[in-house]
Design an enzyme around this catalytic site. Structure first.
Site, PDB file in Angstrom:
ATOM      1  CD1 TRP A  35      -0.701 -10.258  10.596  1.00  0.00           C
ATOM      2  CD2 TRP A  35       1.454 -10.301  11.196  1.00  0.00           C
ATOM      3  NE1 TRP A  35      -0.206  -8.981  10.491  1.00  0.00           N
ATOM      4  CE2 TRP A  35       1.110  -8.979  10.861  1.00  0.00           C
ATOM      5  CE3 TRP A  35       2.770 -10.577  11.598  1.00  0.00           C
ATOM      6  CZ2 TRP A  35       2.035  -7.936  10.913  1.00  0.00           C
ATOM      7  CZ3 TRP A  35       3.680  -9.538  11.648  1.00  0.00           C
ATOM      8  CH2 TRP A  35       3.313  -8.242  11.315  1.00  0.00           C
ATOM      9  NE  ARG A  36      -2.286  -8.028   6.279  1.00  0.00           N
ATOM     10  CZ  ARG A  36      -2.037  -6.844   5.737  1.00  0.00           C
ATOM     11  NH1 ARG A  36      -1.331  -6.748   4.621  1.00  0.00           N
ATOM     12  NH2 ARG A  36      -2.501  -5.757   6.308  1.00  0.00           N
ATOM     13  CD  GLU A  56      -4.558  -7.174  15.275  1.00  0.00           C
ATOM     14  OE1 GLU A  56      -4.436  -6.113  15.914  1.00  0.00           O
ATOM     15  OE2 GLU A  56      -4.548  -7.196  14.029  1.00  0.00           O
ATOM     16  CD  GLN A  61       0.408   1.726  22.744  1.00  0.00           C
ATOM     17  OE1 GLN A  61       0.941   2.753  22.341  1.00  0.00           O
ATOM     18  NE2 GLN A  61      -0.746   1.751  23.368  1.00  0.00           N
ATOM     19  CB  THR A  62       4.908  -2.565  18.324  1.00  0.00           C
ATOM     20  OG1 THR A  62       4.799  -2.533  19.754  1.00  0.00           O
ATOM     21  CG2 THR A  62       6.337  -2.864  17.973  1.00  0.00           C
ATOM     22  CE1 TYR A 139      -7.764  -2.850  15.650  1.00  0.00           C
ATOM     23  CE2 TYR A 139      -6.259  -3.850  17.242  1.00  0.00           C
ATOM     24  CZ  TYR A 139      -6.603  -3.534  15.938  1.00  0.00           C
ATOM     25  OH  TYR A 139      -5.794  -3.928  14.915  1.00  0.00           O
ATOM     26  CG  ASP A 157      -5.963   0.377  14.251  1.00  0.00           C
ATOM     27  OD1 ASP A 157      -6.613   1.069  13.424  1.00  0.00           O
ATOM     28  OD2 ASP A 157      -4.973  -0.294  13.927  1.00  0.00           O
ATOM     29  CB  CYS A 221      -5.973   7.925  -1.479  1.00  0.00           C
ATOM     30  SG  CYS A 221      -7.211   7.338  -0.319  1.00  0.00           S
ATOM     31  CB  CYS A 227     -11.161  11.690   1.216  1.00  0.00           C
ATOM     32  SG  CYS A 227     -10.286  12.383   2.626  1.00  0.00           S
TER      33      CYS A 227
HETATM   34 FE1  SF4 Z   1      -7.101   9.138   1.143  1.00  0.00          FE
HETATM   35 FE2  SF4 Z   1      -8.298  11.158   2.367  1.00  0.00          FE
HETATM   36 FE3  SF4 Z   1      -6.315   9.863   3.547  1.00  0.00          FE
HETATM   37 FE4  SF4 Z   1      -5.843  11.459   1.472  1.00  0.00          FE
HETATM   38  S1  SF4 Z   1      -6.593  12.073   3.478  1.00  0.00           S
HETATM   39  S2  SF4 Z   1      -4.969   9.432   1.828  1.00  0.00           S
HETATM   40  S3  SF4 Z   1      -7.623  11.109   0.235  1.00  0.00           S
HETATM   41  S4  SF4 Z   1      -8.305   9.027   3.018  1.00  0.00           S
END
Ligand code: SF4
Length: 365
Positions: A35-36, A56, A61-62, A139, A157, A221, A227
């Site tokens: 779908w992208r 969507e 839920q899937t 959403y 979501d 990440c 984060c």
């Molecule tokens: Fe990234 Fe934070 Fe999720 Fe770890 S917890 S994957 S650092 S957003």
């Protein structure tokens, strides 16, 4: 941290590099999903709004892996909004069979019919218009508007809740209305207006592939440096786990009854409620006797038992089989005898599919 409303704006502003890092990562790492826009498409291409609408609906839920074959079959049969508007509900339910949450299919059909017969025959681009469609909440409207049209609409979501809760170290229950509202504010504040579609896609993609519910891959990440949960080493404790409530167990017996012509007795479920309009073998509460209209020729034999969990209850199904007289006085008008071949063309809820598979070697339902 505990999110305070007055800290949201400043947090969002300082997060501009967050969007940059996330989108850059997404462009290099995104999955190729039907779908992208294809990976090799020229930049600037947007996904087909109809594909976004269908996907969507299916993805609620899937899991993505479950949805892909359903999506491909669906698009093959109903390639356009106009084709979908002309679908029969029974055929649509048959196509949706096994995906669960069948109201999604019915809503999708009603939305297509509304847009084609009473609208302009295309999917609207504004959130307010989209939210007038059956089954389209904030959403889904935000996802269609941003992914298909690049309208700067936020989305929240399950994946986005998890990512934002961790990035902002939100320790409170994200299911509470107050925290939900704040997460929507955060998502809106982070949204880069000119790249809304990509940003929303990348947020969901991060939640699905890196910032997973258990053991997030923080070392891979792209937004690790933003984060707060990672910085505090509490990412495994966020979001706070749901208080597990013991769900009621509902006992049902599925009677798979065959007549001398090898036809099976099935009944249509009511037009409203769970599995509405779908078909099943005669299914009764465990304590109910068989209706008097049923005349057994052979004793019932036990074929198996299984559980089926829904969000608010657990079903325990016992499957029994036997031969019955093909009486004309069936237990209700919604009952009929059908051959094996005919059975394959009826939409059956998953527990009934499992019952059929217990009975019928080679059943391809
Ligand atoms: Fe990234 Fe934070 Fe999720 Fe770890 S917890 S994957 S650092 S957003």
């Amino acid at each position: 941290m505990d999110i305070q409303a007055d800290s949201l704006q400043s947090a969002a502003v300082s997060m501009n590099p967050f969007a940059k890092h996330l989108i850059r990562w997404y462009r290099r790492n995104r999955r190729d999903l039907p779908w992208r826009v294809p990976l090799d498409a020229p930049s600037g291409h947007r996904p087909d709004p109809y594909y976004v609408l269908v996907s969507e609906a299916m993805l609620q839920q899937t899991q993505v892996a479950t949805v892909i074959p359903y999506f491909n079959r669906f698009i093959q049969q109903y390639p356009t909004l106009q084709a979908l508007a002309g679908a029969s509900e029974q055929n649509l339910l048959r196509l949706w069979q096994g995906l669960g949450y069948y109201s999604r299919a019915r809503n999708l059909l009603r939305a297509a019919q509304l847009l084609v017969h009473q609208g302009e025959g295309r999917i609207p681009r504004q959130v307010a218009e989209l939210m007038k469609l059956p089954g389209v909440g904030r959403y889904t409207a935000g996802a269609i508007a941003s992914l298909a049209y690049n309208v700067p609409a936020p989305i929240v979501d399950g994946n986005v809740i998890r990512v934002l809760s961790r990035v902002f170290a939100v320790r409170q229950d994200p299911r509470s209305p107050k925290i939900q509202q704040k997460l929507w504010q955060l998502a809106e504040g982070l949204l880069p207006p000119r790249h809304a579609g990509e940003f929303n896609s990348s947020l969901m993609e991060l939640g699905a592939t890196v910032c997973t519910p258990r053991s997030p891959s923080c070392l891979l990440c792209p937004v690790r440096s933003h984060c707060q949960a990672y910085a505090k080493g509490i990412q495994d404790r966020i979001p706070a786990p749901r208080n597990a409530k013991a769900l009621p167990v509902v006992e049902r017996v599925i009677y798979c009854l065959q007549n001398a012509k090898k036809q099976w007795l099935i009944q249509q479920r009511p037009a409203r409620g769970r599995w509405a309009g779908m078909w099943q073998f005669l299914t009764l509460p465990k304590s109910d006797p068989l209706p008097s209209a049923i005349q057994l020729i052979t004793p019932l034999s036990l074929r198996g038992q299984f559980s089926h969990a829904l969000s608010h209850r657990n079903y325990r199904f016992t499957v029994k089989a036997g031969q019955a007289r093909a009486s004309r006085s069936l237990p209700s008008a919604a009952c009929r005898w059908v051959s094996f071949e005919e059975l394959n063309s009826y939409p059956l809820p998953r527990p009934q599919l499992l019952a059929a598979k217990l009975l019928i070697p080679g059943c391809d339902k």
